[in-house]
Motif scaffolding. Structure first.
Motif, short mmCIF file in Angstrom:
data_model
loop_
_atom_site.label_atom_id
_atom_site.label_comp_id
_atom_site.label_asym_id
_atom_site.label_seq_id
_atom_site.Cartn_x
_atom_site.Cartn_y
_atom_site.Cartn_z
N TYR A 1 -35.62 -42.29 -40.10
CA TYR A 1 -36.31 -43.58 -40.18
C TYR A 1 -37.79 -43.43 -40.52
N GLY A 2 -38.27 -42.20 -40.53
CA GLY A 2 -39.68 -41.99 -40.85
C GLY A 2 -40.58 -42.24 -39.67
N GLY A 3 -40.70 -43.47 -39.25
CA GLY A 3 -41.58 -43.83 -38.14
C GLY A 3 -40.87 -43.81 -36.80
N GLU A 4 -41.58 -44.27 -35.77
CA GLU A 4 -41.04 -44.29 -34.40
C GLU A 4 -40.41 -45.65 -34.13
N LEU A 5 -39.11 -45.62 -33.77
CA LEU A 5 -38.38 -46.85 -33.54
C LEU A 5 -37.59 -46.80 -32.25
N ARG A 6 -37.28 -47.98 -31.74
CA ARG A 6 -36.32 -48.11 -30.64
C ARG A 6 -35.05 -48.72 -31.22
N ILE A 7 -33.92 -48.06 -30.99
CA ILE A 7 -32.64 -48.50 -31.53
C ILE A 7 -31.71 -48.86 -30.38
N ARG A 8 -31.17 -50.05 -30.41
CA ARG A 8 -30.24 -50.48 -29.38
C ARG A 8 -28.94 -50.93 -30.04
N PRO A 9 -27.99 -50.01 -30.24
CA PRO A 9 -26.70 -50.40 -30.82
C PRO A 9 -25.87 -51.16 -29.80
N THR B 1 -38.23 -40.60 -32.73
CA THR B 1 -39.64 -40.25 -32.92
C THR B 1 -39.97 -40.04 -34.39
N THR B 2 -41.25 -40.11 -34.69
CA THR B 2 -41.73 -39.94 -36.06
C THR B 2 -41.34 -38.56 -36.59
N GLY B 3 -40.85 -38.53 -37.83
CA GLY B 3 -40.51 -37.27 -38.48
C GLY B 3 -39.14 -36.72 -38.12
N THR B 4 -38.33 -37.49 -37.42
CA THR B 4 -37.00 -37.01 -37.03
C THR B 4 -36.00 -37.21 -38.17
#
Length: 335
Positions: A73-81, A128-131
């Motif tokens: 995703y490049g940046g830092e995100l919160r994902i809630r499937p 996290t960023t860069g993952t």
């Protein structure tokens, strides 16, 4: 593998993913969420670092009951499937890391610790960023059917894996390299024969069961240490799995593996606690269920699918089906 720029779907591209391979790249969070929904399940994406730049990428290929991909995703995100009931999701970070919570359980994922999101559970992922990570979607029905076969019973057996997957152990390294091999193998390769697909599904599902701790690990390990299964048993199981759509008999199976029918029955009873024809019936019932779940009730009937898989007596079939899955085939088709 490098993502090919000329195949990228940008944020203003509304094209749908293909059946065999999906590739997108977008900086739009809503489009990233939409692609995640199409490929996996409904989900909520939220930027944590508003200053960070989203650069979502996904390369994904479906192959029978499994799907393999590489994403970031490049940046830092919160994902809630949302809770997904029909598949497990295995994640192997190649760089960076994620923080995964499941109820009171928390796992920090990295290139040395992968993760498995179990079917039927609610998860939250902080990416996290860069993952960047390899992902494997594997149908719950396949894993549970294989587990039942390995444990020697006819029915699907509910499997719940530990969320954390150590990747710095021998088993973990073997699993990670297998995922990388599968991703590379399917990259740009057209769909192969059903026979090969069945063998790859069996290999991946079985390797996951023996590589990752689960609620059946002890029984699976005891089963393997108690006795070495004769080669003709495994050969017969593969033959039945691959020919389940054909009118095979015990004699056909025995002839294929080179033993007498009595030896075949004795071997299955001793090492699998079942019979060849019971195994065939369980496989056919699972194939019926898979087909009903994918079918449109406006264009498909339970009778037609049952006949296709060799169940000529609809009353007996309905009884078997409800005993196996806890619902009638009509209820499955109506989902």
């Amino acid at each position: 593998m490098k993502l090919k720029e000329e195949l990228h779907s940008e944020a203003n591209d509304d094209s749908s993913p293909s059946a065999d391979a999906e590739l997108f790249r977008t900086r739009d969070i809503e489009q990233a969420r939409d692609w995640g929904t199409r490929t996996f399940c409904e989900n909520e994406l939220r930027n944590i670092d508003v200053r960070g730049e989203l650069d979502a990428r996904l390369m994904y290929r479906k192959y029978g009951s499994i799907g393999i991909g590489r994403m970031s995703y490049g940046g830092e995100l919160r994902i809630r499937p949302t809770t997904f009931d029909d598949f497990y999701l295995v994640q192997v970070p190649l760089s960076g890391g994620e923080h995964i919570t499941n109820g009171n359980q928390s796992v920090s994922s990295s290139p040395t610790v992968g993760s498995i999101l179990n079917a039927g559970q609610q998860h939250e992922i902080v990416h996290t960023t860069g993952t960047e990570k390899l992902i494997l979607r594997i149908d719950r029905g396949l894993v549970e059917r294989l587990c039942g076969q390995h444990l020697g019973n006819d029915a699907q057996t509910r499997v719940e894996f530990d969320t954390a997957m150590p990747l710095d152990s021998a088993a973990g390294r073997r699993w990670a390299s297998t995922m990388q091999w599968l991703f590379d193998y399917l990259d740009g390769t057209p769909s192969s024969s059903p026979l090969l697909a069945a063998q790859i599904e069996h290999m991946i599902g079985s390797l996951l069961l023996v590589s990752q701790a689960s609620n059946h690990s002890l029984a699976l390990n005891e089963d393997r240490s108690r006795s070495v299964t004769p080669a003709f048993i495994r050969k017969a199981e593969i033959f039945i799995e691959e020919r389940a759509h054909e009118p095979i008999t015990v004699g056909t199976i025995a002839e294929h593996v080179g033993v007498s029918t009595s030896s075949l029955y004795t071997g299955f009873r001793k090492y699998r606690n079942t019979s060849p024809m019971h195994l065939l019936k369980s496989i056919r019932l699972n194939r019926v269920r898979e087909q009903l779940l994918k079918s449109d009730p406006r264009n498909t009937t339970v009778t037609a699918v049952a006949y296709q898989w060799g169940f000529a007596h609809l009353g007996h079939f309905t009884t078997y089906y409800k005993r196996w899955f806890g619902e009638t085939p009509s209820e499955t088709l109506a989902r």
